[in-house]
Scaffold this active site. Sequence first.
Site, PDB file in Angstrom:
ATOM      1  N   ASN A  13      35.275  49.352  40.495  1.00  0.00           N
ATOM      2  CA  ASN A  13      35.559  48.487  41.630  1.00  0.00           C
ATOM      3  C   ASN A  13      37.063  48.664  41.896  1.00  0.00           C
ATOM      4  O   ASN A  13      37.892  48.033  41.237  1.00  0.00           O
ATOM      5  CB  ASN A  13      35.226  47.025  41.334  1.00  0.00           C
ATOM      6  CG  ASN A  13      35.450  46.148  42.563  1.00  0.00           C
ATOM      7  OD1 ASN A  13      36.013  46.602  43.573  1.00  0.00           O
ATOM      8  ND2 ASN A  13      35.016  44.897  42.492  1.00  0.00           N
ATOM      9  N   ARG A  56      32.219  43.092  56.463  1.00  0.00           N
ATOM     10  CA  ARG A  56      33.479  42.350  56.529  1.00  0.00           C
ATOM     11  C   ARG A  56      34.420  42.967  57.572  1.00  0.00           C
ATOM     12  O   ARG A  56      33.984  43.637  58.490  1.00  0.00           O
ATOM     13  CB  ARG A  56      34.096  42.293  55.125  1.00  0.00           C
ATOM     14  CG  ARG A  56      33.176  41.574  54.114  1.00  0.00           C
ATOM     15  CD  ARG A  56      33.808  41.472  52.755  1.00  0.00           C
ATOM     16  NE  ARG A  56      35.055  40.687  52.801  1.00  0.00           N
ATOM     17  CZ  ARG A  56      35.959  40.675  51.822  1.00  0.00           C
ATOM     18  NH1 ARG A  56      35.751  41.388  50.725  1.00  0.00           N
ATOM     19  NH2 ARG A  56      37.050  39.951  51.937  1.00  0.00           N
ATOM     20  N   HIS A 111      40.308  51.275  49.939  1.00  0.00           N
ATOM     21  CA  HIS A 111      40.534  51.541  51.363  1.00  0.00           C
ATOM     22  C   HIS A 111      41.835  52.291  51.626  1.00  0.00           C
ATOM     23  O   HIS A 111      42.117  52.646  52.774  1.00  0.00           O
ATOM     24  CB  HIS A 111      40.545  50.210  52.129  1.00  0.00           C
ATOM     25  CG  HIS A 111      39.459  49.272  51.696  1.00  0.00           C
ATOM     26  ND1 HIS A 111      38.127  49.558  51.867  1.00  0.00           N
ATOM     27  CD2 HIS A 111      39.503  48.065  51.062  1.00  0.00           C
ATOM     28  CE1 HIS A 111      37.395  48.565  51.373  1.00  0.00           C
ATOM     29  NE2 HIS A 111      38.205  47.646  50.879  1.00  0.00           N
ATOM     30  N   ARG A 163      37.835  47.277  55.921  1.00  0.00           N
ATOM     31  CA  ARG A 163      37.122  47.425  54.641  1.00  0.00           C
ATOM     32  C   ARG A 163      35.913  48.343  54.759  1.00  0.00           C
ATOM     33  O   ARG A 163      35.273  48.673  53.763  1.00  0.00           O
ATOM     34  CB  ARG A 163      36.667  46.056  54.116  1.00  0.00           C
ATOM     35  CG  ARG A 163      37.794  45.129  53.775  1.00  0.00           C
ATOM     36  CD  ARG A 163      37.264  43.846  53.135  1.00  0.00           C
ATOM     37  NE  ARG A 163      38.212  42.760  53.312  1.00  0.00           N
ATOM     38  CZ  ARG A 163      39.259  42.530  52.510  1.00  0.00           C
ATOM     39  NH1 ARG A 163      39.457  43.278  51.458  1.00  0.00           N
ATOM     40  NH2 ARG A 163      40.094  41.524  52.747  1.00  0.00           N
ATOM     41  N   PRO A 204      43.136  45.964  41.766  1.00  0.00           N
ATOM     42  CA  PRO A 204      44.038  44.830  41.953  1.00  0.00           C
ATOM     43  C   PRO A 204      43.347  43.536  42.382  1.00  0.00           C
ATOM     44  O   PRO A 204      42.398  43.558  43.158  1.00  0.00           O
ATOM     45  CB  PRO A 204      44.990  45.321  43.054  1.00  0.00           C
ATOM     46  CG  PRO A 204      44.261  46.417  43.739  1.00  0.00           C
ATOM     47  CD  PRO A 204      43.420  47.070  42.678  1.00  0.00           C
ATOM     48  N   ASN A 205      43.857  42.464  41.830  1.00  0.00           N
ATOM     49  CA  ASN A 205      43.457  41.086  42.146  1.00  0.00           C
ATOM     50  C   ASN A 205      42.107  40.670  41.555  1.00  0.00           C
ATOM     51  O   ASN A 205      41.720  39.512  41.660  1.00  0.00           O
ATOM     52  CB  ASN A 205      43.467  40.827  43.669  1.00  0.00           C
ATOM     53  CG  ASN A 205      44.833  41.065  44.273  1.00  0.00           C
ATOM     54  OD1 ASN A 205      45.810  40.498  43.793  1.00  0.00           O
ATOM     55  ND2 ASN A 205      44.928  41.918  45.278  1.00  0.00           N
ATOM     56  N   ALA A 220      41.184  46.664  46.626  1.00  0.00           N
ATOM     57  CA  ALA A 220      41.873  47.059  47.868  1.00  0.00           C
ATOM     58  C   ALA A 220      42.217  48.552  47.887  1.00  0.00           C
ATOM     59  O   ALA A 220      42.283  49.166  48.968  1.00  0.00           O
ATOM     60  CB  ALA A 220      43.140  46.229  48.038  1.00  0.00           C
ATOM     61  N   SER A 247      31.439  42.133  47.202  1.00  0.00           N
ATOM     62  CA  SER A 247      31.068  41.785  48.575  1.00  0.00           C
ATOM     63  C   SER A 247      30.507  43.005  49.295  1.00  0.00           C
ATOM     64  O   SER A 247      30.680  44.143  48.843  1.00  0.00           O
ATOM     65  CB  SER A 247      32.304  41.260  49.317  1.00  0.00           C
ATOM     66  OG  SER A 247      33.291  42.273  49.409  1.00  0.00           O
ATOM     67  N   HIS A 304      31.235  47.096  44.561  1.00  0.00           N
ATOM     68  CA  HIS A 304      31.978  45.970  45.131  1.00  0.00           C
ATOM     69  C   HIS A 304      31.126  44.716  45.025  1.00  0.00           C
ATOM     70  O   HIS A 304      29.905  44.782  45.172  1.00  0.00           O
ATOM     71  CB  HIS A 304      32.311  46.213  46.607  1.00  0.00           C
ATOM     72  CG  HIS A 304      33.116  47.447  46.818  1.00  0.00           C
ATOM     73  ND1 HIS A 304      34.473  47.495  46.598  1.00  0.00           N
ATOM     74  CD2 HIS A 304      32.751  48.693  47.193  1.00  0.00           C
ATOM     75  CE1 HIS A 304      34.907  48.719  46.830  1.00  0.00           C
ATOM     76  NE2 HIS A 304      33.880  49.468  47.190  1.00  0.00           N
ATOM     77  N   GLU A 339      30.688  53.747  42.633  1.00  0.00           N
ATOM     78  CA  GLU A 339      31.574  52.790  43.302  1.00  0.00           C
ATOM     79  C   GLU A 339      30.841  51.465  43.449  1.00  0.00           C
ATOM     80  O   GLU A 339      29.700  51.437  43.918  1.00  0.00           O
ATOM     81  CB  GLU A 339      31.942  53.335  44.693  1.00  0.00           C
ATOM     82  CG  GLU A 339      32.756  52.354  45.517  1.00  0.00           C
ATOM     83  CD  GLU A 339      33.045  52.866  46.928  1.00  0.00           C
ATOM     84  OE1 GLU A 339      32.636  53.996  47.269  1.00  0.00           O
ATOM     85  OE2 GLU A 339      33.674  52.113  47.696  1.00  0.00           O
ATOM     86  N   ARG A 341      39.815  33.160  43.132  1.00  0.00           N
ATOM     87  CA  ARG A 341      40.204  33.897  44.337  1.00  0.00           C
ATOM     88  C   ARG A 341      39.086  33.830  45.391  1.00  0.00           C
ATOM     89  O   ARG A 341      37.972  34.301  45.134  1.00  0.00           O
ATOM     90  CB  ARG A 341      40.432  35.364  43.944  1.00  0.00           C
ATOM     91  CG  ARG A 341      40.679  36.291  45.079  1.00  0.00           C
ATOM     92  CD  ARG A 341      40.544  37.741  44.633  1.00  0.00           C
ATOM     93  NE  ARG A 341      40.863  38.605  45.751  1.00  0.00           N
ATOM     94  CZ  ARG A 341      40.527  39.878  45.816  1.00  0.00           C
ATOM     95  NH1 ARG A 341      39.860  40.447  44.827  1.00  0.00           N
ATOM     96  NH2 ARG A 341      40.851  40.587  46.861  1.00  0.00           N
ATOM     97  N   TYR A 349      33.922  35.794  46.902  1.00  0.00           N
ATOM     98  CA  TYR A 349      33.713  36.503  45.625  1.00  0.00           C
ATOM     99  C   TYR A 349      32.989  35.671  44.565  1.00  0.00           C
ATOM    100  O   TYR A 349      32.721  36.176  43.472  1.00  0.00           O
ATOM    101  CB  TYR A 349      35.066  36.978  45.077  1.00  0.00           C
ATOM    102  CG  TYR A 349      35.764  37.953  45.997  1.00  0.00           C
ATOM    103  CD1 TYR A 349      35.187  39.190  46.297  1.00  0.00           C
ATOM    104  CD2 TYR A 349      36.979  37.642  46.605  1.00  0.00           C
ATOM    105  CE1 TYR A 349      35.803  40.083  47.152  1.00  0.00           C
ATOM    106  CE2 TYR A 349      37.613  38.536  47.459  1.00  0.00           C
ATOM    107  CZ  TYR A 349      37.024  39.752  47.731  1.00  0.00           C
ATOM    108  OH  TYR A 349      37.633  40.636  48.583  1.00  0.00           O
TER     109      TYR A 349
HETATM  110  C1  DQA Z   1      36.195  44.222  46.733  1.00  0.00           C
HETATM  111  C2  DQA Z   1      36.255  44.458  48.249  1.00  0.00           C
HETATM  112  C3  DQA Z   1      37.629  44.938  48.686  1.00  0.00           C
HETATM  113  O1  DQA Z   1      37.671  45.128  50.093  1.00  0.00           O
HETATM  114  C4  DQA Z   1      38.699  43.936  48.318  1.00  0.00           C
HETATM  115  O2  DQA Z   1      39.973  44.424  48.624  1.00  0.00           O
HETATM  116  C5  DQA Z   1      38.609  43.499  46.896  1.00  0.00           C
HETATM  117  C6  DQA Z   1      37.298  43.280  46.280  1.00  0.00           C
HETATM  118  C7  DQA Z   1      34.855  43.618  46.295  1.00  0.00           C
HETATM  119  O3  DQA Z   1      34.551  43.698  45.100  1.00  0.00           O
HETATM  120  O4  DQA Z   1      34.123  43.046  47.103  1.00  0.00           O
HETATM  121  O5  DQA Z   1      39.632  43.220  46.263  1.00  0.00           O
HETATM  122  O6  DQA Z   1      36.345  45.483  46.088  1.00  0.00           O
END
Ligand code: DQA
Length: 145
Positions: free
Chosen positions: A73, A106, A79, A110, A9-10, A76, A101, A99, A97, A17, A22
Amino acid sequence: MKILFLNGPNLNLLGTREPDVYGRTTLADIEAQVRARAAQLKVELDFRQSNQEGELVDWIQEAKGKFEAIVINAAAYTHTSVALRDAISAIGVPTVEIHLSNIHAREEFRHKSLIAPVCRGQICGFGAKSYILGLEAAVYVNVIE
Ligand code: DQA
């Protein structure tokens, strides 16, 4: 060799964003970079994004027998999602896995990844390069073992 890239998501909002966290690279730009590296490695790619947890679960289940590895990836859902963790565990396709960030640097919520124990490994903190490293890790895992 076929690798499935899944984005949670997102991540469709990348580019606009929280650019301080990011970066300004869009998901389409990242996909193009991953495809360029995949071509060099002679790897076939499927690259998808969904904001729906259930759709991600369906895609993981369908990967069995079709893809040699998954790079995810989970955003959210990393978690929160027992469902994604159980799907990865159920199908036994090696999963990396990733990410953008460094989730460990953080907010505390997270730091915990529910999917980490069922993934082969985790790459985080390298921005868009985490995707390239994830691809290389997936290829390495399949070639070496
Ligand atoms: C993320 C890190 C997650 O904590 C966050 O919710 C994201 C992006 C990352 O790629 O850094 O949406 O997965």
